[in-house]
Design an enzyme around this catalytic site. Structure first.
Site, mmCIF file in Angstrom:
data_model
loop_
_atom_site.group_PDB
_atom_site.id
_atom_site.type_symbol
_atom_site.label_atom_id
_atom_site.label_comp_id
_atom_site.label_asym_id
_atom_site.label_seq_id
_atom_site.Cartn_x
_atom_site.Cartn_y
_atom_site.Cartn_z
ATOM 1 N N GLU A 24 36.699 27.340 42.292
ATOM 2 C CA GLU A 24 36.815 28.425 40.956
ATOM 3 C C GLU A 24 38.274 29.215 41.180
ATOM 4 O O GLU A 24 38.128 29.926 40.910
ATOM 5 C CB GLU A 24 36.107 28.905 40.241
ATOM 6 C CG GLU A 24 34.795 27.823 40.304
ATOM 7 C CD GLU A 24 33.804 28.068 38.918
ATOM 8 O OE1 GLU A 24 33.524 29.918 39.479
ATOM 9 O OE2 GLU A 24 32.863 28.176 38.928
ATOM 10 N N GLU B 88 30.295 21.361 39.894
ATOM 11 C CA GLU B 88 28.882 21.970 39.211
ATOM 12 C C GLU B 88 28.323 21.583 38.152
ATOM 13 O O GLU B 88 29.289 21.469 37.292
ATOM 14 C CB GLU B 88 29.484 23.464 39.487
ATOM 15 C CG GLU B 88 29.131 23.262 41.023
ATOM 16 C CD GLU B 88 29.576 26.157 40.744
ATOM 17 O OE1 GLU B 88 29.496 25.979 39.645
ATOM 18 O OE2 GLU B 88 30.334 26.327 41.517
#
Length: 446
Positions: A323, A436
């Site tokens: 991320e 995710e």
């Protein structure tokens, strides 16, 4: 004074709309008794709730109890007020006309004053948005805020394109995805991979490198094997760059490499795929990759050394980093290109997962929004279908702000959140990966 905080929802966190801990004074009784026994003074630094009859009764119970014990608990402060908290359901921030959300009227009988006012003007706490879309800050509830006419105002996330519009359900059947040569054949058309993120190695970021089994830990091999027995066939396993490499360009730390590799070898020997996940948000010791402190060459060096260790195991995939955020999108993909080239220079042919900027959200992959240039545009400057064994990674949660921090799933139909990303993959003949997803136990989430 000894300070405590107390909320009244199911997990005492102040993140839910209901108050279920009645009678609420009992929540403070043990603390107050402790103060009395030891002749000490206390303070309640946070209470708060939404506008709800049960919550109102709860607040009154608590304040009555505190008044009875005012010799030991000197006071209490409500969470919260402030210009960037104004439209949160817990807010007591007044408006320009000096009217307040209803909770201030609950507090009025208990306020010590002095005040000549006998009533609290109340307004309905609804959102009033900025005229424009320039973001100058973020609120504690995930809201975006701007500054206009010498005062703060909330950004209309949907109107400004910061929320991906969700198509309403229709009676039309959802078209099944068509197969490709790489997908398994058969009537079920199952995904090739479905697995779990294994957290632990990235924990303890405030204690780096930290002590193993105290600040961080690598996954339990028996637990992984139990998941494999159920049919799980891929695991994404976190680590911290700073633990594996204590100094940039230095040797990798033998202890962490050894402990991590034990899990990798065990999982892959049992047939699973293992994704290496440096959970660093495109940073090293809080400095961005590509900065003077962390040059791109250091990132490439780190991946060169990891690739040399794992390149002979084709069940190991390389996830470049978790991320990236709060950086220029071009800076990130430039660093990703350098890391991919460094990995390939070792002779490694393993799959490589390339995340996007802006916390890697699938919903915003093609949006030129709050994080700058869109991932969909910049990725194609540095990568194409000519690059072998690369996959573009996204993350996607289903709550109100796509963060995975709330209990409810409100983004139905949820497949729409990935549609733009999947269409982009198809158009450019690329492969993708969803690194995710997750939710609470809830019928809408299921």
């Amino acid at each position: 004074l000894f300070e405590v905080h107390q909320y009244f929802d199911s997990d005492y966190s102040g993140t839910h709309d209901t108050c279920v801990q009645r009678p609420c004074q009992n929540l403070l009784k043990e603390f107050v008794d402790w103060l009395k026994t030891n002749n000490l003074k206390g303070w309640v630094g946070e209470i708060g709730s939404t506008i709800d009859s049960e919550c109102k009764a709860c607040v009154e119970e608590l304040l009555d109890y505190l008044q009875e014990n005012r010799d030991y608990v000197l006071g209490v402060t409500w969470w919260a007020a402030g210009p960037w908290w104004g439209h949160n359901a817990y807010s007591v921030e007044p408006n320009a006309e000096k009217a307040f959300p209803e909770q201030m009227a609950w507090l009025k009988p208990y306020l010590p004053g002095p005040s000549e006012l006998t009533e609290v003007p109340v307004f309905i706490n609804k959102k009033v948005y900025c005229k424009g879309c320039e973001v100058t800050g973020t609120g504690g509830d995930g809201s975006l805020w701007g500054w206009e006419d010498e005062k703060s105002c909330e950004i209309d996330k949907a109107g400004c394109g910061f929320d991906k519009p969700v198509e309403q359900p229709t009676d039309e059947p959802i078209e099944e995805p068509t197969g490709t040569p790489d997908e398994p054949t058969g009537e079920t058309k199952k995904l090739q991979y479905l697995g779990v993120n294994e957290a632990g190695g990235e924990f303890g970021e405030g204690s780096l490198p930290g002590t193993y089994n105290k600040h961080y830990i690598y996954p339990n091999i028996d637990a992984i094997n139990a998941s494999i027995e159920q049919g799980v066939n891929v695991f994404r396993m976190g680590l911290r760059w700073e633990r594996f490499q204590h100094e940039l360009f230095g040797d990798l730390n033998e202890f962490d490499v050894t402990e991590y590799k034990k899990v990798v070898d065990a999982a892959t020997a049992n047939g699973a795929t293992l994704i290496i996940d440096p959970h660093n948000y495109a940073r090293y010791k809080d400095n961005l990759i590509g900065s003077e402190e962390v040059p791109i060459e250091a990132f490439a060096d780190f991946w060169t050394k990891l690739a040399e260790i794992f390149k002979d195991n084709d069940k190991v995939w390389f996830g470049l980093v978790n991320e990236p955020h709060d950086m220029e999108t071009d800076d990130w993909f430039k660093a990703a290109r350098a890391a991919v080239d460094a990995i390939r220079a070792t002779g490694a042919k393993n799959n490589i997962l390339i995340p996007g900027n802006g916390w890697d959200g699938a919903w915003s992959w093609g949006k030129e929004a709050w994080y700058g240039e869109a991932n969909a545009d910049v990725a194609l400057r540095y990568f194409s279908s000519e690059d072998e064994n690369i996959l573009f990674e996204v993350h996607q949660y289903f709550d109100s702000d796509y963060s995975g921090t709330h209990d409810t799933c409100v983004q139905r139909p949820c497949q729409n959140l990935l549609k733009e990303f999947v269409d982009w993959l198809k158009t450019n003949n690329l492969k993708g990966w969803v690194g995710e997803i997750g939710s609470t136990i809830d019928s809408e989430c299921k």
